[in-house]
Motif scaffolding. Structure first.
Motif, short mmCIF file in Angstrom:
data_model
loop_
_atom_site.label_atom_id
_atom_site.label_comp_id
_atom_site.label_asym_id
_atom_site.label_seq_id
_atom_site.Cartn_x
_atom_site.Cartn_y
_atom_site.Cartn_z
N LEU A 1 0.84 -1.20 0.00
CA LEU A 1 0.00 0.00 0.00
C LEU A 1 0.88 1.25 0.00
CD1 LEU A 1 -2.86 -1.02 2.45
CD2 LEU A 1 -3.01 -0.78 -0.04
N ASN A 2 2.01 1.18 0.69
CA ASN A 2 2.95 2.30 0.68
C ASN A 2 3.52 2.51 -0.72
OD1 ASN A 2 4.63 4.38 1.85
ND2 ASN A 2 6.32 2.93 1.72
N TYR A 3 3.83 1.42 -1.42
CA TYR A 3 4.30 1.55 -2.80
C TYR A 3 3.22 2.22 -3.67
CZ TYR A 3 7.88 -1.96 -1.56
OH TYR A 3 8.90 -2.65 -0.97
N LEU B 1 -6.14 12.58 -7.19
CA LEU B 1 -5.00 11.85 -6.63
C LEU B 1 -4.91 12.03 -5.12
CD1 LEU B 1 -2.26 12.54 -9.34
CD2 LEU B 1 -3.38 10.35 -8.85
N ASP B 2 -5.22 13.22 -4.65
CA ASP B 2 -5.21 13.48 -3.20
C ASP B 2 -6.25 12.61 -2.49
OD1 ASP B 2 -4.40 15.01 -0.80
OD2 ASP B 2 -6.45 15.79 -0.92
N ILE B 3 -7.42 12.52 -3.06
CA ILE B 3 -8.47 11.68 -2.48
C ILE B 3 -8.03 10.22 -2.45
CG2 ILE B 3 -10.81 10.77 -2.88
CD1 ILE B 3 -11.49 13.63 -3.98
N LEU B 4 -7.46 9.76 -3.54
CA LEU B 4 -6.98 8.38 -3.60
C LEU B 4 -5.87 8.13 -2.59
CD1 LEU B 4 -7.12 5.62 -4.95
CD2 LEU B 4 -5.61 6.49 -6.74
N ALA B 5 -4.95 9.07 -2.45
CA ALA B 5 -3.87 8.93 -1.48
C ALA B 5 -4.42 8.84 -0.06
CB ALA B 5 -2.89 10.11 -1.59
N ARG B 6 -5.42 9.65 0.24
CA ARG B 6 -6.03 9.62 1.58
C ARG B 6 -6.76 8.29 1.81
NH1 ARG B 6 -6.59 14.92 3.92
NH2 ARG B 6 -5.79 16.49 2.46
N MET B 7 -7.40 7.77 0.78
CA MET B 7 -8.10 6.49 0.91
C MET B 7 -7.11 5.36 1.19
SD MET B 7 -10.88 6.88 -2.17
CE MET B 7 -11.48 5.23 -2.07
N ILE B 8 -6.00 5.36 0.47
CA ILE B 8 -5.00 4.32 0.69
C ILE B 8 -4.39 4.44 2.08
CG2 ILE B 8 -2.71 3.50 -0.05
CD1 ILE B 8 -3.61 4.12 -2.95
N SER B 9 -4.10 5.68 2.51
CA SER B 9 -3.54 5.88 3.85
C SER B 9 -4.50 5.41 4.93
CB SER B 9 -3.21 7.37 4.08
OG SER B 9 -2.14 7.75 3.29
N SER B 10 -5.75 5.74 4.78
CA SER B 10 -6.76 5.32 5.77
C SER B 10 -6.89 3.80 5.81
CB SER B 10 -8.12 5.94 5.46
OG SER B 10 -8.08 7.33 5.63
N PHE B 11 -6.89 3.20 4.63
CA PHE B 11 -6.99 1.75 4.56
C PHE B 11 -5.78 1.10 5.22
CE2 PHE B 11 -6.54 -2.26 1.96
CZ PHE B 11 -7.49 -2.97 2.68
N SER B 12 -4.60 1.62 4.95
CA SER B 12 -3.38 1.08 5.54
C SER B 12 -3.42 1.18 7.06
CB SER B 12 -2.16 1.83 4.98
OG SER B 12 -0.98 1.30 5.51
N LYS B 13 -3.87 2.32 7.58
CA LYS B 13 -3.95 2.51 9.02
C LYS B 13 -4.96 1.56 9.67
CE LYS B 13 -2.50 7.31 8.86
NZ LYS B 13 -2.90 8.71 8.94
N SER B 14 -5.96 1.13 8.90
CA SER B 14 -6.98 0.26 9.47
C SER B 14 -6.51 -1.19 9.59
CB SER B 14 -8.25 0.30 8.61
OG SER B 14 -8.09 -0.44 7.41
N LEU B 15 -5.43 -1.53 8.91
CA LEU B 15 -4.91 -2.90 8.97
C LEU B 15 -4.16 -3.09 10.29
CD1 LEU B 15 -3.54 -3.32 5.35
CD2 LEU B 15 -5.68 -4.20 6.27
N LYS B 16 -4.36 -4.24 10.87
CA LYS B 16 -3.69 -4.51 12.17
C LYS B 16 -2.43 -5.30 11.98
CE LYS B 16 -7.93 -4.12 14.60
NZ LYS B 16 -8.82 -4.48 15.54
#
Length: 87
Positions: free
Chosen positions: A37-39, A72-87
Motif C-alpha cells: 500500500l505504501n508503494y 489523486l489526493d483523495i486516492l492517497a487519503r483512501m489508501i492511507s486510511s486503509f493502511s492505518k486500518s490494517l492490524k
C-alpha cells in the motif's frame, strides 16, 4: 514522440497504483500488505509529478491539473486510511 513517452510514463505510474494494491492483497501478513500500500501511495506522487511536468509543458491545462491532483489526493487519503486500518 515526446507526448507518447509522457503518456506511457503516466500509464505506467497509474497502473503501478492498482498493481501494488492487487499484489499486496495477496500478502500473508498485514505488514506486508501495508508495504505494498505504501508503494501504491508513492506511485500516486509519481503520477502527480508527471502531471505537473505536463502542465509546465502546456500539455495539461491548469483546470485539468487541479482536478486530477484533487482526485489523486483523495486516492492517497483512501489508501492511507486503509493502511492505518490494517492490524
Amino acid at each position: 514522440m515526446k507526448k507518447f513517452r509522457f503518456a506511457e510514463q503516466l500509464r505506467g505510474a497509474a497502473l503501478s497504483v492498482s498493481n501494488n494494491i492487487a499484489e499486496g492483497s495477496g500478502s500473508n501478513s498485514a505488514a506486508d500488505f501495508k508495504r505494498f500500500l505504501n508503494y501504491a501511495h508513492r506511485s500516486i506522487f509519481e503520477n502527480a509529478n508527471i502531471l505537473l511536468v505536463l502542465n509546465l509543458r502546456l500539455l495539461v491545462s491548469d483546470k485539468d491539473l487541479a482536478d486530477l491532483l484533487e482526485d489523486l489526493d483523495i486516492l492517497a487519503r483512501m489508501i492511507s486510511s486503509f493502511s492505518k486500518s490494517l492490524k
